[in-house]
Design an enzyme around this catalytic site. Sequence first.
Site: not given
Lengths: 364, 105
Positions: B103-105
């Site tokens: 999810g970390c984008v």
Amino acid sequence: MFIPFGIYSKNDVIKPKRDFVPAGVELVMSPIELIDADHNRVKLSNGQTLVYDFLVVATGAQIHPEQTPGLQEHEWRKTIHEFYTIEGALALAKHLRNWQGGRMVVNVVENPIKCPVAPLEFIMLADSYFHGQGIRDKVEIIYATPLPGAFTKPIASRHLGDILDKKNIKVVPEFMVMEVEPDAKKIVSYDEQEVNYDLLVSVPLNMGSEAVGRSGLGDDLNFIPVDKHTLVSPRYPNMFVLGDAAAIPTSKAGSVAHFAVESFSENFLRYIDGLELLPSFDGHANCFIESGFGKGLLIDFNYDTEPLPGHYPLPGVGPFSLLQETEMNHWGKLMFRWMYWNLLIKGQELPLPARMTMAGKWKN
Amino acid sequence: MATREIAGKTVEVNDEGFMANPTEWNQEIAVAIAAEEGISELTPAHWQVIDFCRKSAASNGSAPTLRAITNGAGVSTKDLFALFPKGPAKKVARISGLGKPEGCV
């Protein structure tokens, strides 16, 4: 995002969709009731049912301020604003025109969001706007983000963090907002940090279409899982998902949608001829970031390569500089507005490759 | 790929300190990484979340996001922050021997 600062008006950003649909395409405008993928049909709210051989879902992402307690209550559009809807952007523009200064807090509720650079661009434009209004010395700008720094990827985060520092913008990292207290004018995180504000500009939770949720196709945020290189659904081989609606590990940004559509179009033509899909989409994103004072930044990256400094599109020459504030980048952004309405949205080719290249970038 | 020793076992790690191979993980490693993250004791509530993340990653191929954990593991976001302070999704992924959540984008 340009509307709050009076750079664009409403008419600059809204045009009738019909103007951009080519002849030979039947345009049906209606909300979606249900995507019945098991039976290859889409039920529309107008009563129509569309049966398909192939389905391309591009239902985007929407903001959900109601998901954060205190956000969309009696102070909404008064001391609490957003710039992701036309109503919100216009209300914020009005508020900023009369604002006398104080503490402005920009807060991202949760990632992913539409255009991860938008909040940064917003605060840099705000910095420039308040200078222009002659009140920058009366304004404190704070950026509270769930991320560990200014941006998602380390090198860009460092470069952008330095730029924010120089502009006297404070970053509060790892801030995961639990609730807003509209009367006390503060945001409170899950681990009980508090940040006070006079003006809160929120980037509310982003979710995919509710029709996707109703149809049982989405993940926890109603985004649809697809293969990240071919954009085909692993559950339904005749369903593709483009743009923000797809749950792929890249930015939800117009440039990603553009590059994805470019590689998808070629791939789709192969597919209907019975050929195998090529894993052609690399997660490429390319964004101009307006940083105020007539300057801008540019970033270029994909699934595997984070944004790096360098020159674009011609290695060593540019004319655009990656991850640096230049006037040329600002002109690029202005030129892009014309390209967007006249070339891009009509599906005409841009003179830029869809896949990212390492030429002209360096890892310092 | 770099390797390091955790709880007496040599494991592969990536440049952000996440274990590269979830099959090399065991409970002693979880306890050791938790200590590095400032969590001195793993209670049954911690293990409930860790077990959920291990199972979720085994079926989905990647560590679950924060929202997937709260929806799936039967724990509120507030409790999750109390169990794994500051960035629980990332922290629990590390302790569970999984990669960074995508999810970390």
